[in-house]
Design a protein around this motif. Structure first.
Motif, PDB file in Angstrom:
ATOM      1  N   ASP A  69       3.684   3.938  -4.496  1.00  0.00           N
ATOM      2  CA  ASP A  69       2.986   4.944  -5.292  1.00  0.00           C
ATOM      3  C   ASP A  69       3.930   5.437  -6.367  1.00  0.00           C
ATOM      4  O   ASP A  69       4.876   6.170  -6.088  1.00  0.00           O
ATOM      5  CB  ASP A  69       2.527   6.100  -4.411  1.00  0.00           C
ATOM      6  CG  ASP A  69       1.777   7.163  -5.193  1.00  0.00           C
ATOM      7  OD1 ASP A  69       1.275   6.857  -6.296  1.00  0.00           O
ATOM      8  OD2 ASP A  69       1.699   8.301  -4.703  1.00  0.00           O
ATOM      9  N   SER A  70       3.682   5.026  -7.591  1.00  0.00           N
ATOM     10  CA  SER A  70       4.574   5.423  -8.680  1.00  0.00           C
ATOM     11  C   SER A  70       4.267   6.826  -9.182  1.00  0.00           C
ATOM     12  O   SER A  70       5.066   7.411  -9.901  1.00  0.00           O
ATOM     13  CB  SER A  70       4.479   4.425  -9.828  1.00  0.00           C
ATOM     14  OG  SER A  70       3.164   4.404 -10.342  1.00  0.00           O
ATOM     15  N   GLY A  71       3.127   7.370  -8.811  1.00  0.00           N
ATOM     16  CA  GLY A  71       2.777   8.727  -9.217  1.00  0.00           C
ATOM     17  C   GLY A  71       2.754   8.896 -10.732  1.00  0.00           C
ATOM     18  O   GLY A  71       2.254   8.046 -11.456  1.00  0.00           O
ATOM     19  N   SER A  95       0.821  -1.211   0.000  1.00  0.00           N
ATOM     20  CA  SER A  95       0.000   0.000   0.000  1.00  0.00           C
ATOM     21  C   SER A  95       0.853   1.259   0.000  1.00  0.00           C
ATOM     22  O   SER A  95       0.370   2.325  -0.380  1.00  0.00           O
ATOM     23  CB  SER A  95      -0.941   0.011   1.199  1.00  0.00           C
ATOM     24  OG  SER A  95      -0.192   0.065   2.406  1.00  0.00           O
ATOM     25  N   GLU A 107       7.124   8.657   1.551  1.00  0.00           N
ATOM     26  CA  GLU A 107       6.765  10.049   1.381  1.00  0.00           C
ATOM     27  C   GLU A 107       7.667  10.914   2.263  1.00  0.00           C
ATOM     28  O   GLU A 107       7.941  10.585   3.416  1.00  0.00           O
ATOM     29  CB  GLU A 107       5.304  10.262   1.755  1.00  0.00           C
ATOM     30  CG  GLU A 107       4.792  11.638   1.465  1.00  0.00           C
ATOM     31  CD  GLU A 107       3.312  11.773   1.722  1.00  0.00           C
ATOM     32  OE1 GLU A 107       2.860  12.906   1.914  1.00  0.00           O
ATOM     33  OE2 GLU A 107       2.622  10.738   1.727  1.00  0.00           O
TER      34      GLU A 107
END
Length: 124
Positions: free
Chosen positions: A50-52, A47, A119
């Motif tokens: 996040d490859s964005g 989860s 992040e």
């Protein structure tokens, strides 16, 4: 099974197989691009992946280079009519990015997982 008990698969393997970046055994996706929250084989937390917009940037550069190069080569070699250009390049402009999307997203997720990227946070 913990992720430290075995070697992680290479990022290229994860990209080509679209498998879990921790164990390489289970599929990475539910559907076309939805990343599973947890690996069904090793229990790795996916989860946080996040490859964005990263894959989109690479796809634009790679597909753009290939398609524009081929368009120019065909134009200067044979000078076909515009309708033939449209017939050749519109399907390729749709198909090539779709073919590259899953592998590049998988590769970026594998890189994040391998390097424990999270992040950014400010220490105030």
């Amino acid at each position: 099974m913990s992720t430290e008990s075995h070697q992680m698969p290479s990022s290229v393997t994860v990209a080509l197989k679209s498998c879990c970046p921790a164990c390489g055994a289970a599929p990475l996706y539910d559907g076309f691009l939805t990343v599973k929250p947890v690996c069904g084989h090793c229990g790795a937390d996916l989860s946080v992946a996040d490859s964005g917009d990263g894959p989109a940037v690479f796809i634009m550069m790679i597909a753009g280079f290939i398609i524009v190069g081929l368009v120019l080569w065909v134009e200067f070699t044979w000078s076909p009519p515009y309708w033939l250009h449209a017939l050749l390049w519109l399907p390729m402009t749709i198909a090539l990015p779709l073919l590259l999307l899953r592998p590049l997203k998988s590769w970026m997720i594998a890189q994040q997982f391998r390097h424990k990227a999270r992040e950014g946070q400010l220490d105030i």
